[in-house]
Design a protein around this motif. Structure first.
Motif, mmCIF file in Angstrom:
data_model
loop_
_atom_site.group_PDB
_atom_site.id
_atom_site.type_symbol
_atom_site.label_atom_id
_atom_site.label_comp_id
_atom_site.label_asym_id
_atom_site.label_seq_id
_atom_site.Cartn_x
_atom_site.Cartn_y
_atom_site.Cartn_z
ATOM 1 N N PHE A 14 0.283 -1.059 9.243
ATOM 2 C CA PHE A 14 0.597 -2.202 8.836
ATOM 3 C C PHE A 14 2.089 -2.592 9.508
ATOM 4 O O PHE A 14 2.127 -3.775 10.275
ATOM 5 C CB PHE A 14 0.971 -2.444 7.234
ATOM 6 C CG PHE A 14 1.536 -3.453 6.943
ATOM 7 C CD1 PHE A 14 0.889 -4.718 6.826
ATOM 8 C CD2 PHE A 14 2.892 -3.863 6.670
ATOM 9 C CE1 PHE A 14 1.437 -6.043 6.215
ATOM 10 C CE2 PHE A 14 3.386 -4.815 6.161
ATOM 11 C CZ PHE A 14 2.825 -6.037 5.896
ATOM 12 N N LEU A 15 2.698 -1.818 9.796
ATOM 13 C CA LEU A 15 4.262 -1.818 10.411
ATOM 14 C C LEU A 15 3.750 -2.156 12.129
ATOM 15 O O LEU A 15 4.305 -2.965 12.334
ATOM 16 C CB LEU A 15 4.940 -0.369 10.446
ATOM 17 C CG LEU A 15 6.184 -0.582 11.268
ATOM 18 C CD1 LEU A 15 7.080 -1.296 10.850
ATOM 19 C CD2 LEU A 15 6.976 0.873 11.109
ATOM 20 N N LEU A 16 2.644 -1.475 12.618
ATOM 21 C CA LEU A 16 2.607 -1.725 14.015
ATOM 22 C C LEU A 16 2.137 -3.209 14.369
ATOM 23 O O LEU A 16 2.367 -3.973 14.920
ATOM 24 C CB LEU A 16 1.530 -0.878 14.576
ATOM 25 C CG LEU A 16 1.970 0.559 14.847
ATOM 26 C CD1 LEU A 16 0.840 1.374 15.090
ATOM 27 C CD2 LEU A 16 3.120 0.593 16.029
ATOM 28 N N GLU A 17 1.362 -3.744 13.306
ATOM 29 C CA GLU A 17 0.560 -5.022 13.335
ATOM 30 C C GLU A 17 1.780 -5.849 13.061
ATOM 31 O O GLU A 17 1.633 -7.022 13.654
ATOM 32 C CB GLU A 17 -0.316 -5.225 12.052
ATOM 33 C CG GLU A 17 -1.787 -4.144 12.422
ATOM 34 C CD GLU A 17 -2.589 -4.319 11.106
ATOM 35 O OE1 GLU A 17 -2.456 -4.618 10.120
ATOM 36 O OE2 GLU A 17 -3.903 -3.834 11.396
ATOM 37 N N SER A 18 2.799 -5.744 12.164
ATOM 38 C CA SER A 18 3.758 -6.627 11.805
ATOM 39 C C SER A 18 4.790 -6.736 13.136
ATOM 40 O O SER A 18 5.049 -7.787 13.216
ATOM 41 C CB SER A 18 4.682 -6.121 10.491
ATOM 42 O OG SER A 18 3.702 -6.051 9.526
ATOM 43 N N VAL A 19 4.992 -5.535 13.829
ATOM 44 C CA VAL A 19 5.844 -5.768 14.957
ATOM 45 C C VAL A 19 5.119 -6.309 15.948
ATOM 46 O O VAL A 19 5.609 -7.335 16.576
ATOM 47 C CB VAL A 19 6.019 -4.376 15.494
ATOM 48 C CG1 VAL A 19 7.024 -4.351 16.838
ATOM 49 C CG2 VAL A 19 7.006 -3.626 14.526
ATOM 50 N N VAL A 20 3.815 -6.200 16.095
ATOM 51 C CA VAL A 20 3.329 -7.048 17.100
ATOM 52 C C VAL A 20 3.127 -8.710 16.783
ATOM 53 O O VAL A 20 3.414 -9.462 17.482
ATOM 54 C CB VAL A 20 1.550 -6.609 17.312
ATOM 55 C CG1 VAL A 20 0.848 -7.739 18.070
ATOM 56 C CG2 VAL A 20 1.699 -5.426 17.973
#
Length: 120
Positions: A67-73
C-alpha cells in the motif's frame, strides 16, 4: 559570497507515510505560498521496516508495504500533473536531511505531526 549564500533556497514538504496525498494538504499549500522552490520529499527509512522491540514482528508488513509503494507512486503521479516532482530517497531520514542541507539552503521544512509513539 559565502557557500551558504550560493546554495539555492528551498522549502521542503516532507511527506510521511500518513500524508501521501495532495488533496487538502495544508503543509504543501503553505510551502508553495512562499514563492520559493519546493522539494516534495519522501524517505524510505529502514526504521519503518525493522522488527518491533517487543514482538520482533516487522513494523511494516507485506500488505502495508505494498500500500505504501502504491501511495508513493500515486503521489508522484499527482505531483507530476501539477508540474512538481517527488524526491524519493532510501536511508535513515536524518542522513537524507544532512545530504539535502549540503545541497540546498533549506528555509524551512513543512510536515504533519505524527500522533503514534512508534512514529516519533
Amino acid at each position: 559570497l559565502s557557500e551558504e549564500m550560493q546554495k539555492e533556497q528551498v522549502v521542503i514538504v516532507w511527506h510521511k507515510c500518513t500524508d501521501l496525498r495532495l488533496h487538502d494538504h495544508e503543509t504543501s499549500s503553505i510551502a508553495h505560498a512562499t514563492g520559493l522552490p519546493v522539494i516534495h520529499l519522501f524517505v524510505f527509512d529502514p526504521f519503518w521496516f525493522a522488527p518491533l522491540p517487543l514482538t520482533k514482528l516487522p513494523k511494516t508488513g507485506v500488505h502495508r508495504a505494498t500500500f505504501l509503494l502504491e501511495s508513493v507512486v500515486n503521489l508522484h503521479l499527482n505531483l507530476q500533473r501539477h508540474g512538481q516532482r517527488l524526491h524519493v530517497f532510501h536511508g535513515p531520514t536524518e542522513e537524507i536531511f544532512k545530504h539535502l542541507c549540503v545541497e540546498y539552503q533549506i528555509k524551512f521544512v513543512c510536515a504533519f505531526s505524527e500522533v503514534c509513539s512508534q512514529e516519533l
